[in-house]
Write a protein that holds these residues in place. Structure first.
Motif, PDB file in Angstrom:
ATOM      1  N   SER A 190     -32.601  -0.709  57.535  1.00  0.00           N
ATOM      2  CA  SER A 190     -32.939  -0.613  58.918  1.00  0.00           C
ATOM      3  C   SER A 190     -33.734   0.515  59.211  1.00  0.00           C
ATOM      4  O   SER A 190     -33.810   1.571  58.460  1.00  0.00           O
ATOM      5  N   TYR A 191     -34.945   0.233  60.096  1.00  0.00           N
ATOM      6  CA  TYR A 191     -35.932   1.529  60.142  1.00  0.00           C
ATOM      7  C   TYR A 191     -35.365   2.503  60.961  1.00  0.00           C
ATOM      8  O   TYR A 191     -35.669   3.812  60.660  1.00  0.00           O
ATOM      9  N   ASP A 192     -34.304   2.259  61.854  1.00  0.00           N
ATOM     10  CA  ASP A 192     -33.784   3.450  62.573  1.00  0.00           C
ATOM     11  C   ASP A 192     -32.383   3.633  62.071  1.00  0.00           C
ATOM     12  O   ASP A 192     -31.170   3.489  62.770  1.00  0.00           O
ATOM     13  N   PHE A 193     -32.318   4.136  60.621  1.00  0.00           N
ATOM     14  CA  PHE A 193     -31.001   4.483  60.046  1.00  0.00           C
ATOM     15  C   PHE A 193     -30.432   5.818  60.361  1.00  0.00           C
ATOM     16  O   PHE A 193     -30.977   6.628  60.707  1.00  0.00           O
ATOM     17  N   ILE A 194     -29.058   5.975  60.201  1.00  0.00           N
ATOM     18  CA  ILE A 194     -28.408   7.195  60.332  1.00  0.00           C
ATOM     19  C   ILE A 194     -28.407   7.948  58.989  1.00  0.00           C
ATOM     20  O   ILE A 194     -28.150   7.344  58.001  1.00  0.00           O
ATOM     21  N   GLU A 195     -28.467   9.232  59.255  1.00  0.00           N
ATOM     22  CA  GLU A 195     -28.455  10.126  57.949  1.00  0.00           C
ATOM     23  C   GLU A 195     -27.430  10.987  58.018  1.00  0.00           C
ATOM     24  O   GLU A 195     -27.359  11.982  58.881  1.00  0.00           O
ATOM     25  N   ALA A 196     -26.363  11.026  56.677  1.00  0.00           N
ATOM     26  CA  ALA A 196     -25.141  11.844  56.834  1.00  0.00           C
ATOM     27  C   ALA A 196     -25.693  13.401  56.581  1.00  0.00           C
ATOM     28  O   ALA A 196     -26.738  13.602  55.930  1.00  0.00           O
ATOM     29  N   GLY A 197     -25.054  14.118  57.364  1.00  0.00           N
ATOM     30  CA  GLY A 197     -25.763  15.504  57.356  1.00  0.00           C
ATOM     31  C   GLY A 197     -24.997  16.503  55.957  1.00  0.00           C
ATOM     32  O   GLY A 197     -24.222  15.960  55.517  1.00  0.00           O
ATOM     33  N   LEU A 198     -25.572  17.589  55.828  1.00  0.00           N
ATOM     34  CA  LEU A 198     -25.131  18.431  54.752  1.00  0.00           C
ATOM     35  C   LEU A 198     -24.006  19.422  55.297  1.00  0.00           C
ATOM     36  O   LEU A 198     -24.092  20.758  55.415  1.00  0.00           O
ATOM     37  N   SER A 199     -22.920  18.832  55.695  1.00  0.00           N
ATOM     38  CA  SER A 199     -22.035  19.576  56.476  1.00  0.00           C
ATOM     39  C   SER A 199     -20.668  19.158  56.114  1.00  0.00           C
ATOM     40  O   SER A 199     -20.454  18.670  54.755  1.00  0.00           O
ATOM     41  N   ASP A 200     -19.587  19.479  57.026  1.00  0.00           N
ATOM     42  CA  ASP A 200     -18.458  18.736  56.428  1.00  0.00           C
ATOM     43  C   ASP A 200     -17.990  17.717  57.201  1.00  0.00           C
ATOM     44  O   ASP A 200     -16.865  17.250  57.448  1.00  0.00           O
ATOM     45  N   GLY A 201     -18.886  16.961  57.757  1.00  0.00           N
ATOM     46  CA  GLY A 201     -18.741  15.748  58.819  1.00  0.00           C
ATOM     47  C   GLY A 201     -18.545  14.790  58.088  1.00  0.00           C
ATOM     48  O   GLY A 201     -18.372  14.471  56.690  1.00  0.00           O
TER      49      GLY A 201
END
Length: 646
Positions: A190-201
């Motif tokens: 997907s062009y509009d993909f979601i990127e997991a953050g560098l957190s505890d989420g």
């Protein structure tokens, strides 16, 4: 050629409907020329009050993202043969499995943006540092390999949520991230993909490792003192055990061409090598030149996206699955059992599988249907029911059987099993698959089955018979008329609607049902035409039968439903052409069956109901048509006689 004069790679450069450049071809060329750019547009976080909180990224976050791209370029390779970002090439024509390839991705490193790649590079190095610390502390290689293996397994779980195919869940309360697979085996894009953050989420190391630890702890808490076991990886075609030493072998083999396991997991393998290069240095050396998993012994059929020289053919699958079953038969004791779990919609695949079981000198002695599949989306993998087959080494001293007697035994055995299937809640469609079990059990009692001329009958010949035996066991009646008393074409249509109504089914089910009905597909194809990537029972308004006195009941019924919009006179013409009348019990039983079985809002259910309600009027109109035709015929005969007298 593109607008800049460059040759466009990939799909056809021009749109099939106009002379413009195909947009996908442009995207492919831009990606392959490294002209694409990622834009950091929005930040989303879980929120206990509103569910999700959206905001624009801050200047500091944007700067950090840009810095990550610069840092990635300074990272050292993992080894001389392992560059920092996976450069392993996606195999040719693999876009059906690795969808980013269709949009210009050529390596597995292309599946991530630079920030994601840097994150996993650092994570791989962290796993390596754990191995270094353990080695310094004097910990042995087996424990180090196990601990780093668990860490890498967590990394792989993170990869499922961390590429250009990751999506945001739309269902409230279902979590924030959705994995990269569009079905059981295809990596999405997907062009509009979601990127997991560098957190505890969601999707983070903290979240995934915590889940892994919780699972392991739960398993250990339930463990009682017992015998230790040994788990080892090997080939199903060469089992590392002595002959006749096992009491049971259990296998759930690949279902032919349903899932391309290694093709789907090569992306994970590329990162696994980088994470485990310290504890498993052999991963730096590969059996194939592309640095991916060795597929020479993978027992699947590759149907889509085949590159030149693809070896995973049906012949390859059949040869190796037979070798695997033969090995299982070799290692079990004389009274041992080989349990095979299998499910597939295609008659041809079942035929080949049963042939392999037979060639391995195994016979089925018991079987159990189970609703084990959720009905996935991997094409032919849309299975609701699988069959667990208990097979044993073929006993010596079996005698040959006669085809007619074996058929009668199969029918009797299915009739005996039917009450259990009904009690277990199996749907009729699932019973059809379950019927293969008792059929093969009966066939396995004989060394071979011979027909009346003494010719050997193939084992798979009895599969359609087993399905038709389910129909007999159900004792389906249509308005008090046994189903088997209708003509073959009508019987097929009534049974299909009994099973599926108006639902779309795989084309393979049409093949099964036509085989079970002893009909060629061509005989019933117009009754179940193509629809929505499958087949569905025809609509009266699109059905075009030529009604005559020889027409099947179903053809007359559908023609009546189609004519119902035009009034009683038109329906009377149809009935008159068919040579039937208001007292034809089979015709009106079929019309009533369709009216009752199709969904109440279905246009044909409404039409059939209309036909039923105007039955007497239709009969009267038909009589009028017949009378008019007879009158016209008599008048014409009189005129012809007068002309002869003159």
């Amino acid at each position: 050629m593109g607008p800049d004069g460059k040759k466009i790679k990939g799909k056809s450069a021009t749109c099939p409907f106009c002379a413009h450049v195909h947009p996908l071809a442009v995207h492919q060329r831009l990606a392959q020329d490294r002209l694409g750019q990622d834009a950091f547009l929005i930040v989303v976080s879980p929120d206990s009050t509103v569910g999700r909180y959206f905001r624009t990224p801050s200047d500091e976050e944007i700067a950090a993202a840009q810095k990550a791209e610069e840092v990635l370029r300074t990272e050292e390779p993992f080894s001389p043969s392992l560059p920092v970002v996976p450069q392993e090439q996606i195999p040719e024509n693999n876009g059906a499995t690795i969808r980013p390839q269709l949009y210009g991705a050529s390596t597995y490193g292309d599946l991530m943006c630079d920030r994601q790649s840097l994150y996993f590079v650092r994570l791989c190095r962290s796993i390596q540092s754990v191995d270094d610390d353990l080695r310094t502390a004097g910990i042995g290689p087996e424990y180090r390999a196990a601990l780093c293996g668990y860490a890498t397994a967590t990394l792989v779980r993170m990869l499922k949520f961390s590429t250009r195919g990751a999506k945001m869940r739309s269902t409230p309360g279902a979590g924030l991230l959705d994995h990269i697979f569009t079905n059981e085996g295809t990596v999405g894009f997907s062009y509009d993909f979601i990127e997991a953050g560098l957190s505890d989420g969601p999707g983070s190391w903290a979240a995934m490792s915590s889940s892994t630890q919780s699972t392991i702890k739960g398993l250990l808490d339930r463990c009682e003192k017992g015998k230790s076991v040994r788990v080892q990886r090997g080939s199903a075609t060469v089992l590392p055990f002595k002959s006749a030493t096992m009491s049971a072998v259990v296998t759930d083999p690949p279902y032919d061409a349903m899932v391309y396991y290694s093709d789907s997991s090569d992306f994970f393998y590329a990162w696994i090598k980088r994470a485990l290069i310290a504890t498993r240095p052999e991963l730096a050396f590969y059996a194939n030149l592309d640095g991916l998993q060795d597929k020479s012994q993978e027992i699947i059929v590759k149907e889509h996206g085949k590159a030149a020289g693809e070896h995973r053919t049906r012949a390859h699958y059949d040869r190796l699955i037979t070798e695997a079953f033969s090995e299982m038969k070799r290692v079990v004791q004389t009274d041992g059992v080989v349990t095979i779990v299998f499910g597939h919609g295609e008659p041809e695949v079942w035929q080949r599988l049963l042939k392999s079981i037979e060639q391995a000198n195994l016979v089925m002695t018991a079987s159990w249907p189970a609703n084990t599949e959720s009905g996935g989306q991997q094409g032919k993998a849309n299975i609701q029911t699988t069959l667990t087959m208990a097979c044993r080494p073929a006993p010596t001293g079996r005698k040959p059987g006669r085809k007619g007697a074996v058929e009668n035994e199969i029918k009797a055995e299915i009739k005996r099993r039917y009450p259990d299937w009904e009690r277990w809640g199996l749907a009729p469609a699932d019973m059809l698959m379950a019927a293969a079990g008792p059929a093969m059990e009966v066939v396995g009692r004989y060394s071979e089955v011979l027909d009346a001329t003494g010719e050997r009958v193939d084992i798979h010949t009895f599969l359609p018979l087993a399905r038709s035996a389910v129909q007999e066991a159900m004792a389906v009646e249509v308005d008090h008329h046994p189903l088997e008393t209708f003509d073959a074409r009508t019987r097929f249509a009534l049974w299909w609607v009994r099973l599926y109504g108006r639902q779309v089914q795989a084309k393979s089910e049409l093949r099964w049902q036509s085989l079970a009905s002893s009909l060629d597909i061509a005989d019933v194809r117009d009754l179940v035409p193509d629809s929505d990537k499958g087949v569905r029972f025809t609509y009266a308004r699109t059905f075009e039968p030529r009604v005559t006195a020889e027409s099947a009941v179903v053809d007359v019924a559908l023609a009546l439903a189609a004519a119902s919009d035009e009034g009683i006179a038109r329906m009377g013409e149809v009935l008159a052409r068919s040579g039937r009348d208001a007292d034809d019990a089979y015709l009106w039983a079929a019309v009533k069956f369709f009216a009752d079985r199709l969904p109440s809002s279905d246009p044909d259910a409404i039409a059939f109901t209309r036909v039923l309600r105007t039955r007497e009027g239709i009969a009267t109109a038909a009589d009028a048509v017949v009378f008019e035709a007879e009158t016209k015929s008599r008048t014409q005969q009189i005129d012809e006689n007068q002309l002869r007298l003159l």
